[in-house]
Design an enzyme around this catalytic site. Structure first.
Site, PDB file in Angstrom:
ATOM      1  N   CYS A  93       0.753  -1.240  -0.025  1.00 45.08           N
ATOM      2  CA  CYS A  93      -0.061   0.101   0.042  1.00 45.08           C
ATOM      3  C   CYS A  93       0.754   1.163   0.087  1.00 45.08           C
ATOM      4  CB  CYS A  93      -0.915  -0.026   1.363  1.00 45.08           C
ATOM      5  SG  CYS A  93      -2.178  -1.209   1.337  1.00 45.08           S
ATOM      6  N   CYS A 172      -2.536  -8.532   7.064  1.00 43.92           N
ATOM      7  CA  CYS A 172      -2.741  -7.785   5.906  1.00 43.92           C
ATOM      8  C   CYS A 172      -4.374  -7.521   5.601  1.00 43.92           C
ATOM      9  CB  CYS A 172      -2.230  -8.496   4.557  1.00 43.92           C
ATOM     10  SG  CYS A 172      -2.391  -7.327   3.178  1.00 43.92           S
ATOM     11  N   ASN A 365      -4.525 -10.913 -32.144  1.00 44.65           N
ATOM     12  CA  ASN A 365      -3.774  -9.992 -31.440  1.00 44.65           C
ATOM     13  C   ASN A 365      -3.869  -8.646 -31.701  1.00 44.65           C
ATOM     14  OD1 ASN A 365      -1.397  -8.731 -30.639  1.00 44.65           O
ATOM     15  ND2 ASN A 365       0.118 -10.085 -31.609  1.00 44.65           N
ATOM     16  N   ASP A 386     -11.431  -2.997 -23.149  1.00 47.85           N
ATOM     17  CA  ASP A 386     -10.754  -3.033 -21.666  1.00 47.85           C
ATOM     18  C   ASP A 386      -9.378  -3.772 -21.730  1.00 47.85           C
ATOM     19  OD1 ASP A 386     -10.417  -3.515 -18.965  1.00 47.85           O
ATOM     20  OD2 ASP A 386     -11.772  -5.326 -18.911  1.00 47.85           O
ATOM     21  N   CYS A 433      -6.812   0.729 -16.947  1.00 42.00           N
ATOM     22  CA  CYS A 433      -6.106   0.582 -15.564  1.00 42.00           C
ATOM     23  C   CYS A 433      -4.878   1.468 -15.620  1.00 42.00           C
ATOM     24  CB  CYS A 433      -5.677  -1.080 -15.464  1.00 42.00           C
ATOM     25  SG  CYS A 433      -4.860  -1.853 -16.675  1.00 42.00           S
TER      26      CYS A 433
END
Length: 478
Positions: A93, A172, A365, A386, A433
Site C-alpha cells: 500500500c 494484511c 492479436n 478493456d 487500468c
C-alpha cells in the site's frame, strides 16, 4: 509535531517545502525556488515539510520526509502496522496515511491531468467516482515466499517498499479476513516442508465461495510435503493448486474441488475461471463497474457490439443480455476457450426472458491491429474496450486511420474501397487500468478519429494504492 507559520504566510522558512499535489506513485510533489520538482515520499498535498534528498537529477529529485511542519487535515493514522516509511515497511500500500475519500479525489486529479497533459482531452462530464469497501477487498494477490535463515523463519507477503526483500508481515487488512488469518499459518506450513527453499510464490484467487492458493515450486514436491498441503487444505478450507512451471502448468492438488467463479447478479451471469486467469482484484467494485459500463454503453437489441480484450467474458456476457449481436475479441486462445464455455454455461442456465444474444468469440492479436484487419471484424454500433496497462493504441490507431482515409486527409494511408461502407462505432466505452495510456489513446480518438470525450471518471479498484482505474466514454462527432 508543530503547525509552522501562519497558513496565510506565503514565505516558507529556508529548506521547507510546500506540497502542492500528489503524483501517480503517491509521492508528494513540491517545487524549489529555482523551479526544480521534488518528489517527497509520505508527504500529502497542503503540507509543509522538511525532506532529505536521496536522488537528484537536473530538473527533479526524490526525497525522504523528515518532518511535517504543517499537517494535512486529510492525514489519518494508517490502519496497518506494516505501513509506513520505516525500514522493513510493506510496499503493498502507498496511501493508507490519506483519508479514503481524499485518495479517490487524488486519483481523479491524476486522471484529469493525464487526459489533458498527455492527450489534450477534457471530458465534457466528470463521472462520479466508483468506490466501495476499503478493507478486505483484495481477492487476487501474489504473495512472495522466502525462507530467511538469518531470521529463522519463512516470510510470506508483499515486498518491502522499494526493495527486493519480503516484508515481515503478520497481518494484511486489504486481504479478505479469512486470508489475512492464513498469513502466519502459511509461514508455519512452508517452514515445515522439505521444499521450503524452492517455493518462491503463493498466488491467491478467491471466488464467491472458493479460495485457491497456487503454490509455485521449482522442484518436484515429496509425498510428505503433499500430505502437509492436504492437511492444511482440510484444516483451513482452501484448495491448493501446484505450479511447477509457467501459469499454464498450474493444476489442482486434489481433483474433487469446486470450481472458482464469481457472479454478476444484475445480469444473472456467473463467470467461472482458473486461479491463474486474469480477473479483477476487487469483486465488489467489479460488479458496480460492469453495471455502469453497460448503462453508459446503452446497447439496444438492434445493435451489434464488439468487446475488445474480452478475456473470460466479464463484459461480453452482460452485453449479451442487452444487445442484438455480440463479438468478443481477445489475444489469448485459452481465455477465449473459457469465454465460450462461460457463454454456453450461462446460456443453458438463462432465465426465461433473459436469453443471451448471438455471441461469437475470436482470437486476435490486438496489439498488431491494422485498419484492414479492423474492417474485417465488421461494423458495430457500440464498442467496449478493456485493455491491459499497455492500452489499445493499435486498435484506436486503426480506427483513426480509417477516419483519416474517409475524410481524405492529406497523407492518409490508402485503404480499400470498403473503407467508405464500413461504419465506425457511434459510442465507445473504454475501461482503463493506466491513465497514461488511456490519455494517449483518448488523444487519438478525439483529434484523429472524429470522437468527443463525453465523460470520464475513476474507479477505486485498489484502495490505499496508487493504482488508478478509470472509465471514459467517446461519442462519434456528428
Amino acid at each position: 509535531m508543530n503547525h509552522g507559520p501562519n497558513s496565510n504566510d506565503a514565505q516558507l522558512p529556508p529548506g521547507w517545502l510546500e506540497i502542492t499535489s500528489m503524483d501517480m506513485e503517491a509521492q508528494g510533489v513540491a517545487h524549489r525556488d529555482d523551479g526544480k520538482v521534488v518528489f517527497v515520499d509520505g508527504a500529502l498535498p497542503g503540507e509543509w515539510v522538511s525532506a532529505v534528498s536521496r536522488r537528484s537529477k537536473k530538473q527533479w529529485e526524490q526525497a525522504d520526509l523528515t518532518e511535517i511542519h504543517r499537517e494535512s487535515s486529510q492525514r489519518v493514522q494508517p490502519h496497518c502496522p506494516h505501513f509506513g516509511l520505516h525500514a522493513g515497511a510493506c510496499g503493498g500500500c502507498k496511501m493508507q496515511h490519506l483519508e479514503a475519500s481524499a485518495q479517490v479525489a487524488a486519483k481523479q486529479r491524476v486522471l484529469e491531468d493525464n487526459l489533458w497533459h498527455l492527450g489534450k482531452v477534457r471530458p465534457e462530464t466528470l463521472l462520479p467516482a466508483i468506490h466501495g469497501p476499503t478493507w478486505g477487498y483484495r481477492y487476487r494477490a501474489r504473495l512472495a515466499v522466502r525462507n530467511v535463515i538469518k531470521k529463522g523463519t519463512v516470510l510470506v507477503g508483499f515486498h518491502e517498499r522499494k526493495s527486493r526483500y519480503i516484508a515481515d508481515m503478520r497481518i494484511c487488512k486489504i486481504l479478505p479476513p479469512h486470508v489475512d488469518a492464513l498469513l502466519l499459518p502459511l509461514r508455519a506450513l512452508i517452514g515445515s516442508m522439505a521444499a521450503r527453499d524452492t517455493c518462491p510464490q503463493i498466488e491467491l484467487a478467491c471466488g464467491d465461495a472458493v479460495t485457491v492458493l497456487v503454490l509455485r515450486h521449482l522442484e518436484p514436491l515429496a509425498e510428505a510435503d503433499l500430505q502437509l498441503l492436504r492437511a492444511f487444505s482440510q484444516q483451513h478450507g482452501v484448495q491448493w493448486w501446484l505450479q511447477p512451471k509457467g501459469p499454464d502448468s498450474a493444476h489442482p492438488l486434489q481433483a474433487d474441488g469446486a470450481p472458482l467463479s464469481y457472479s454478476l447478479p444484475e445480469f444473472g451471469i456467473t463467470i467461472a475461471f482458473r486461479p491463474t486467469d486474469f480477473t479483477q482484484v476487487n469483486p465488489h467494485i467489479n460488479r458496480v463497474l460492469v453495471g455502469r459500463a453497460l448503462r453508459l454503453l446503452a446497447p439496444r437489441t438492434s445493435d451489434r457490439v464488439i468487446d475488445w480484450f474480452c478475456g473470460l467474458g466479464n463484459f461480453t456476457l452482460p452485453i449479451a443480455t442487452r444487445a442484438g449481436r455480440v463479438l468478443g475479441v481477445e489475444g489469448s486462445s485459452a481465455l477465449i476457450a473459457r469465454a465460450r464455455e462461460n457463454f454456453d454455461e450461462n446460456k443453458a442456465l438463462a432465465h426465461t426472458g433473459q436469453a443471451l444474444a448471438a455471441t461469437e468469440f475470436e482470437v486476435s492479436n490486438l496489439f498488431e491491429m491494422t485498419a484492414q484487419a479492423l474492417m474485417a471484424h465488421g461494423s458495430a454500433q457500440r464498442w467496449l474496450v478493456d485493455p491491459p496497462r499497455e492500452g489499445a493504441f493499435a486498435l484506436v490507431k486503426a480506427l483513426a486511420d480509417i477516419h483519416q482515409a474517409r475524410i481524405a486527409v492529406e497523407g492518409a494511408a490508402a485503404l480499400p474501397a470498403e473503407v467508405q461502407t464500413w461504419q465506425p462505432p457511434q459510442r465507445i466505452v473504454y475501461v482503463s487500468c493506466n491513465p497514461a495510456t488511456l490519455a494517449r489513446d483518448a488523444g487519438l480518438l478525439v483529434h484523429q478519429a472524429g470522437y468527443r470525450c463525453t465523460a470520464a471518471g475513476v474507479i477505486n479498484m485498489f484502495p490505499h494504492t496508487a493504482h488508478v482505474e478509470s472509465m471514459a466514454v467517446f461519442e462519434l462527432d456528428a
